[in-house]
Design a protein around this motif. Structure first.
Motif, PDB file in Angstrom:
ATOM      1  N   LEU A  45      58.163  93.532  63.507  1.00  0.00           N
ATOM      2  CA  LEU A  45      57.147  92.909  64.288  1.00  0.00           C
ATOM      3  C   LEU A  45      55.892  92.862  63.580  1.00  0.00           C
ATOM      4  O   LEU A  45      55.300  94.102  63.428  1.00  0.00           O
ATOM      5  N   HIS A  46      55.146  91.951  63.464  1.00  0.00           N
ATOM      6  CA  HIS A  46      53.805  91.873  62.726  1.00  0.00           C
ATOM      7  C   HIS A  46      52.774  91.215  63.753  1.00  0.00           C
ATOM      8  O   HIS A  46      53.031  90.146  64.174  1.00  0.00           O
ATOM      9  N   MET A  47      51.671  91.936  64.035  1.00  0.00           N
ATOM     10  CA  MET A  47      50.446  91.127  64.711  1.00  0.00           C
ATOM     11  C   MET A  47      49.265  91.350  64.128  1.00  0.00           C
ATOM     12  O   MET A  47      48.951  92.423  63.531  1.00  0.00           O
ATOM     13  N   ARG A  48      48.566  90.333  63.994  1.00  0.00           N
ATOM     14  CA  ARG A  48      47.375  90.271  63.240  1.00  0.00           C
ATOM     15  C   ARG A  48      46.436  90.636  64.362  1.00  0.00           C
ATOM     16  O   ARG A  48      46.083  90.131  65.557  1.00  0.00           O
ATOM     17  N   PHE A  49      45.256  91.462  63.842  1.00  0.00           N
ATOM     18  CA  PHE A  49      44.154  91.726  64.641  1.00  0.00           C
ATOM     19  C   PHE A  49      42.942  90.740  64.476  1.00  0.00           C
ATOM     20  O   PHE A  49      42.563  90.626  63.381  1.00  0.00           O
ATOM     21  N   ARG A  50      42.622  90.277  65.496  1.00  0.00           N
ATOM     22  CA  ARG A  50      41.516  89.429  65.505  1.00  0.00           C
ATOM     23  C   ARG A  50      40.370  90.006  66.460  1.00  0.00           C
ATOM     24  O   ARG A  50      40.511  90.339  67.492  1.00  0.00           O
ATOM     25  N   LEU A  51      39.300  89.939  65.652  1.00  0.00           N
ATOM     26  CA  LEU A  51      38.134  90.311  66.480  1.00  0.00           C
ATOM     27  C   LEU A  51      37.279  89.281  67.314  1.00  0.00           C
ATOM     28  O   LEU A  51      37.195  88.119  66.759  1.00  0.00           O
ATOM     29  N   THR A  52      36.967  89.431  68.406  1.00  0.00           N
ATOM     30  CA  THR A  52      36.247  88.443  68.999  1.00  0.00           C
ATOM     31  C   THR A  52      34.911  88.646  68.826  1.00  0.00           C
ATOM     32  O   THR A  52      34.396  89.862  68.611  1.00  0.00           O
ATOM     33  N   PRO A  53      33.805  87.716  68.822  1.00  0.00           N
ATOM     34  CA  PRO A  53      32.436  87.796  68.533  1.00  0.00           C
ATOM     35  C   PRO A  53      31.753  89.210  69.393  1.00  0.00           C
ATOM     36  O   PRO A  53      30.792  89.634  68.887  1.00  0.00           O
ATOM     37  N   SER A  54      32.152  89.356  70.527  1.00  0.00           N
ATOM     38  CA  SER A  54      31.672  90.454  71.228  1.00  0.00           C
ATOM     39  C   SER A  54      32.155  91.844  70.915  1.00  0.00           C
ATOM     40  O   SER A  54      31.544  92.987  70.672  1.00  0.00           O
ATOM     41  N   GLN A  55      33.025  91.915  69.856  1.00  0.00           N
ATOM     42  CA  GLN A  55      33.462  93.194  69.194  1.00  0.00           C
ATOM     43  C   GLN A  55      33.042  93.415  68.059  1.00  0.00           C
ATOM     44  O   GLN A  55      33.052  94.475  67.509  1.00  0.00           O
TER      45      GLN A  55
END
Length: 57
Positions: A34-44
């Motif tokens: 299982l592969h999940m990409r980590f995406r940052l939100t602007p608030s992070q």
């Protein structure tokens, strides 16, 4: 609810939640990746660092 009606639900759920799902059945063993990409939100994102955590200035 019969067992036949719920078979494969886990794999279907994994495909919905993950960016990539791969199965391998080599050597008589089953492997699921299982592969999940980590995406940052602007608030992070801290203003002193870029999206990858590197200094911007």
């Amino acid at each position: 609810m019969s067992l036949d009606s719920v078979t494969g639900v886990g794999l279907r759920l994994a495909r919905q939640l993950c960016d990539e799902v791969s199965r391998d059945h080599s050597g008589g063993h089953a492997r699921l990746r299982l592969h999940m990409r980590f995406r940052l939100t602007p608030s992070q994102i801290d203003e002193s660092t870029g999206p990858a955590g590197t200094a911007t200035g």
